[in-house]
Design a protein around this motif. Structure first.
Motif, PDB file in Angstrom:
ATOM      1  N   VAL A 143       0.664  -1.171  -0.151  1.00  0.00           N
ATOM      2  CA  VAL A 143       0.115  -0.047   0.099  1.00  0.00           C
ATOM      3  C   VAL A 143       1.000   1.241  -0.145  1.00  0.00           C
ATOM      4  CG1 VAL A 143      -1.646   1.328   1.244  1.00  0.00           C
ATOM      5  CG2 VAL A 143      -1.987  -1.006   1.025  1.00  0.00           C
ATOM      6  N   ALA A 144       1.876   1.283   0.871  1.00  0.00           N
ATOM      7  CA  ALA A 144       2.983   2.498   0.860  1.00  0.00           C
ATOM      8  C   ALA A 144       3.412   2.527  -0.577  1.00  0.00           C
ATOM      9  CB  ALA A 144       3.875   2.161   1.949  1.00  0.00           C
ATOM     10  N   MET A 145       3.948   1.545  -1.091  1.00  0.00           N
ATOM     11  CA  MET A 145       4.529   1.694  -2.560  1.00  0.00           C
ATOM     12  C   MET A 145       3.607   2.281  -3.624  1.00  0.00           C
ATOM     13  SD  MET A 145       7.310  -1.329  -2.953  1.00  0.00           S
ATOM     14  CE  MET A 145       6.537  -2.794  -2.395  1.00  0.00           C
ATOM     15  N   ARG A 146       2.296   1.756  -3.513  1.00  0.00           N
ATOM     16  CA  ARG A 146       1.368   2.162  -4.372  1.00  0.00           C
ATOM     17  C   ARG A 146       0.981   3.609  -4.127  1.00  0.00           C
ATOM     18  NH1 ARG A 146      -4.305   2.254  -3.814  1.00  0.00           N
ATOM     19  NH2 ARG A 146      -3.689   3.184  -1.607  1.00  0.00           N
ATOM     20  N   ASP A 147       0.907   4.125  -2.948  1.00  0.00           N
ATOM     21  CA  ASP A 147       0.702   5.481  -2.341  1.00  0.00           C
ATOM     22  C   ASP A 147       1.811   6.535  -2.973  1.00  0.00           C
ATOM     23  OD1 ASP A 147      -1.484   4.840  -1.180  1.00  0.00           O
ATOM     24  OD2 ASP A 147      -0.818   4.912   0.821  1.00  0.00           O
ATOM     25  N   LEU A 148       2.826   5.949  -3.064  1.00  0.00           N
ATOM     26  CA  LEU A 148       3.980   6.809  -3.759  1.00  0.00           C
ATOM     27  C   LEU A 148       3.849   6.751  -5.054  1.00  0.00           C
ATOM     28  CD1 LEU A 148       6.772   8.249  -2.672  1.00  0.00           C
ATOM     29  CD2 LEU A 148       7.988   6.077  -2.967  1.00  0.00           C
ATOM     30  N   ALA A 149       3.681   5.585  -5.641  1.00  0.00           N
ATOM     31  CA  ALA A 149       3.486   5.776  -7.224  1.00  0.00           C
ATOM     32  C   ALA A 149       2.443   6.552  -7.780  1.00  0.00           C
ATOM     33  CB  ALA A 149       3.079   4.283  -7.645  1.00  0.00           C
ATOM     34  N   VAL A 150       1.337   6.713  -6.696  1.00  0.00           N
ATOM     35  CA  VAL A 150       0.318   7.679  -7.385  1.00  0.00           C
ATOM     36  C   VAL A 150       0.714   9.033  -7.161  1.00  0.00           C
ATOM     37  CG1 VAL A 150      -2.094   8.567  -6.437  1.00  0.00           C
ATOM     38  CG2 VAL A 150      -1.525   5.961  -6.863  1.00  0.00           C
ATOM     39  N   LYS A 151       1.525   9.318  -6.265  1.00  0.00           N
ATOM     40  CA  LYS A 151       2.091  10.758  -6.221  1.00  0.00           C
ATOM     41  C   LYS A 151       3.311  10.976  -7.311  1.00  0.00           C
ATOM     42  CE  LYS A 151       1.254  11.045  -1.376  1.00  0.00           C
ATOM     43  NZ  LYS A 151       1.976  11.431  -0.013  1.00  0.00           N
ATOM     44  N   ARG A 152       4.229  10.000  -7.626  1.00  0.00           N
ATOM     45  CA  ARG A 152       5.318  10.260  -8.259  1.00  0.00           C
ATOM     46  C   ARG A 152       5.301   9.622  -9.868  1.00  0.00           C
ATOM     47  NH1 ARG A 152       9.627  10.697  -4.495  1.00  0.00           N
ATOM     48  NH2 ARG A 152       8.958  11.907  -2.421  1.00  0.00           N
ATOM     49  N   LEU A 153       4.848   8.630  -9.967  1.00  0.00           N
ATOM     50  CA  LEU A 153       4.710   8.009 -11.167  1.00  0.00           C
ATOM     51  C   LEU A 153       3.577   8.263 -12.235  1.00  0.00           C
ATOM     52  CD1 LEU A 153       5.905   5.890 -13.349  1.00  0.00           C
ATOM     53  CD2 LEU A 153       4.567   4.009 -12.026  1.00  0.00           C
ATOM     54  N   LEU A 154       2.518   8.183 -11.770  1.00  0.00           N
ATOM     55  CA  LEU A 154       1.518   8.826 -12.513  1.00  0.00           C
ATOM     56  C   LEU A 154       1.405   9.858 -13.289  1.00  0.00           C
ATOM     57  CD1 LEU A 154      -1.537   6.700 -10.935  1.00  0.00           C
ATOM     58  CD2 LEU A 154      -0.015   5.854 -12.180  1.00  0.00           C
ATOM     59  N   PRO A 155       1.598  11.093 -12.437  1.00  0.00           N
ATOM     60  CA  PRO A 155       1.787  12.439 -13.137  1.00  0.00           C
ATOM     61  C   PRO A 155       2.939  12.519 -14.046  1.00  0.00           C
ATOM     62  CG  PRO A 155       1.566  12.526 -10.650  1.00  0.00           C
ATOM     63  CD  PRO A 155       1.732  11.079 -11.023  1.00  0.00           C
ATOM     64  N   ALA A 156       3.983  11.478 -14.058  1.00  0.00           N
ATOM     65  CA  ALA A 156       5.002  11.725 -14.966  1.00  0.00           C
ATOM     66  C   ALA A 156       4.935  10.899 -15.987  1.00  0.00           C
ATOM     67  CB  ALA A 156       6.285  11.487 -14.128  1.00  0.00           C
ATOM     68  N   LEU A 157       3.820  10.009 -16.409  1.00  0.00           N
ATOM     69  CA  LEU A 157       3.727   9.161 -17.525  1.00  0.00           C
ATOM     70  C   LEU A 157       3.534   9.898 -18.709  1.00  0.00           C
ATOM     71  CD1 LEU A 157       2.027   6.079 -15.973  1.00  0.00           C
ATOM     72  CD2 LEU A 157       4.497   6.314 -16.357  1.00  0.00           C
ATOM     73  N   PRO A 158       3.925   9.595 -19.869  1.00  0.00           N
ATOM     74  CA  PRO A 158       3.815  10.462 -21.187  1.00  0.00           C
ATOM     75  C   PRO A 158       2.372   9.882 -21.534  1.00  0.00           C
ATOM     76  CG  PRO A 158       5.089   8.463 -21.549  1.00  0.00           C
ATOM     77  CD  PRO A 158       5.025   8.626 -20.157  1.00  0.00           C
ATOM     78  N   PRO A 159       1.765  10.695 -22.463  1.00  0.00           N
ATOM     79  CA  PRO A 159       0.427  10.317 -23.150  1.00  0.00           C
ATOM     80  C   PRO A 159       0.869   9.343 -24.297  1.00  0.00           C
ATOM     81  CG  PRO A 159       1.183  12.311 -24.012  1.00  0.00           C
ATOM     82  CD  PRO A 159       2.196  12.201 -22.879  1.00  0.00           C
ATOM     83  N   GLY A 160      -0.222   8.673 -24.514  1.00  0.00           N
ATOM     84  CA  GLY A 160      -0.051   7.265 -25.519  1.00  0.00           C
ATOM     85  C   GLY A 160      -0.451   6.225 -25.086  1.00  0.00           C
ATOM     86  N   GLN A 161      -0.449   5.271 -26.051  1.00  0.00           N
ATOM     87  CA  GLN A 161      -0.904   4.019 -25.746  1.00  0.00           C
ATOM     88  C   GLN A 161       0.056   2.974 -24.647  1.00  0.00           C
ATOM     89  OE1 GLN A 161      -0.347   1.378 -29.187  1.00  0.00           O
ATOM     90  NE2 GLN A 161      -1.697  -0.509 -28.244  1.00  0.00           N
ATOM     91  N   VAL A 162      -0.910   2.491 -23.777  1.00  0.00           N
ATOM     92  CA  VAL A 162      -0.176   1.511 -22.722  1.00  0.00           C
ATOM     93  C   VAL A 162      -0.500   0.209 -23.062  1.00  0.00           C
ATOM     94  CG1 VAL A 162      -0.447   1.004 -20.281  1.00  0.00           C
ATOM     95  CG2 VAL A 162      -0.853   3.512 -21.002  1.00  0.00           C
ATOM     96  N   VAL A 163       0.864  -0.565 -22.908  1.00  0.00           N
ATOM     97  CA  VAL A 163       0.728  -1.932 -22.967  1.00  0.00           C
ATOM     98  C   VAL A 163       1.664  -2.482 -21.808  1.00  0.00           C
ATOM     99  CG1 VAL A 163       1.547  -3.832 -24.407  1.00  0.00           C
ATOM    100  CG2 VAL A 163       0.846  -1.668 -25.486  1.00  0.00           C
ATOM    101  N   SER A 164       1.003  -3.104 -21.029  1.00  0.00           N
ATOM    102  CA  SER A 164       1.773  -4.051 -19.910  1.00  0.00           C
ATOM    103  C   SER A 164       2.317  -5.295 -20.205  1.00  0.00           C
ATOM    104  CB  SER A 164       0.963  -3.832 -18.509  1.00  0.00           C
ATOM    105  OG  SER A 164      -0.118  -4.388 -18.701  1.00  0.00           O
TER     106      SER A 164
END
Length: 274
Positions: A143-164
């Protein structure tokens, strides 16, 4: 490059307790991050692990995949997860599902699984028992790692198609799949704690040559440039740091001279096939 990376990544923001199984935990946060970014991620690796029959979890894993809505009982085909359908579920459920999928995927990836927590299950156990295998410390850490990703990762992602869970043309020659591709940027998630603890207990981020080779290996496996990759990145999960490199600049810097990426891909294919 390593010195630059340590400097900009800073110190670890989320450190695990001794009760956390680090290997499985890293794979579990990988799953949760895919659910955050990809509107339709595949759970094919977990399903492949379940089908291997290497642990007494056929019923438990089947129930979980059924709950996630990925099994089409008419066609017996595996569908993608739709995370939006489960937006009402609480953090603990997401953490436990991610951990369970990581355990199932280990059945496919790991050479030995006799120490897996899945071995604690009985053939008659269901999804509830599978979801209970993650301990409280692991849930809190996820949960702590997810919370950090919501703050730091998600806003920094470029637009465009997503493939995981991306596979490449060359994955037929070398079994490999990348964590995430977003808008032409190939990204790998790293849940390492970093270097050794300092005198004040903090840890600095670590970037190994193997980490960079792994990114470039994925790039070279894209023989025909199907994904049109123009950048690669590492997201250091416990540091909340996204490090990106323009692809051609990275290749030039590591080689010490400009490179012909198309030619390297052809040479890589020949190497693997030999």
């Amino acid at each position: 490059m390593q010195a630059e990376y340590r400097q900009v990544a800073g110190v670890a923001q989320v450190l695990p307790s001794p009760a956390v199984a680090l290997g499985t935990q890293g794979a579990a946060i990988d799953w949760w991050l895919r659910f955050l970014v990809d509107p339709a991620p595949s759970v094919g690796l977990a399903a492949a692990g379940l089908r291997s029959g290497r642990a007494p979890c056929i019923r438990a894993g089947g129930e979980l995949l059924g709950e996630l809505g990925v099994i089409d009982y008419r066609t017996r085909q595996l569908a993608s997860v739709e995370p939006a359908r489960f937006a009402h579920r609480d953090d603990e459920w997401w953490a436990r599902v991610s951990y369970a999928l990581a355990l199932l995927a280990e059945l496919y990836r790991a050479p030995r699984v006799d120490g897996s927590r899945l071995m604690r299950l009985n053939p008659a156990d269901g999804a509830a028992q599978l979801l209970a295998l993650a301990n409280a410390d692991e849930v809190a850490d996820l949960v702590a790692m997810r919370d950090l990703a919501v703050k730091r990762l998600l806003p920094a992602l470029p637009p465009g198609q997503v493939v995981s869970g991306s596979t490449f043309e060359g994955s037929a020659d070398l079994n490999a799949d990348a964590d995430l591709i977003v808008g032409g940027m190939l990204m790998d998630f790293k849940a390492s704690q970093g270097g050794r603890p300092r005198s004040d207990g903090t840890r600095a981020a670590a970037l190994s040559r193997a980490d960079l080779d792994q990114l470039l290996g994925y790039v070279l496996l894209d023989y025909s440039d199907a994904f049109r990759l123009d950048a690669v990145a590492i997201y250091a999960v416990r540091f909340g740091h996204l490090q990106t490199w323009p692809l051609r600049e990275l290749c030039t810097r590591m080689a010490g001279h400009p490179i012909d990426l198309a030619l390297l891909r052809k040479q890589f294919a020949v190497l693997l096939r030999r």
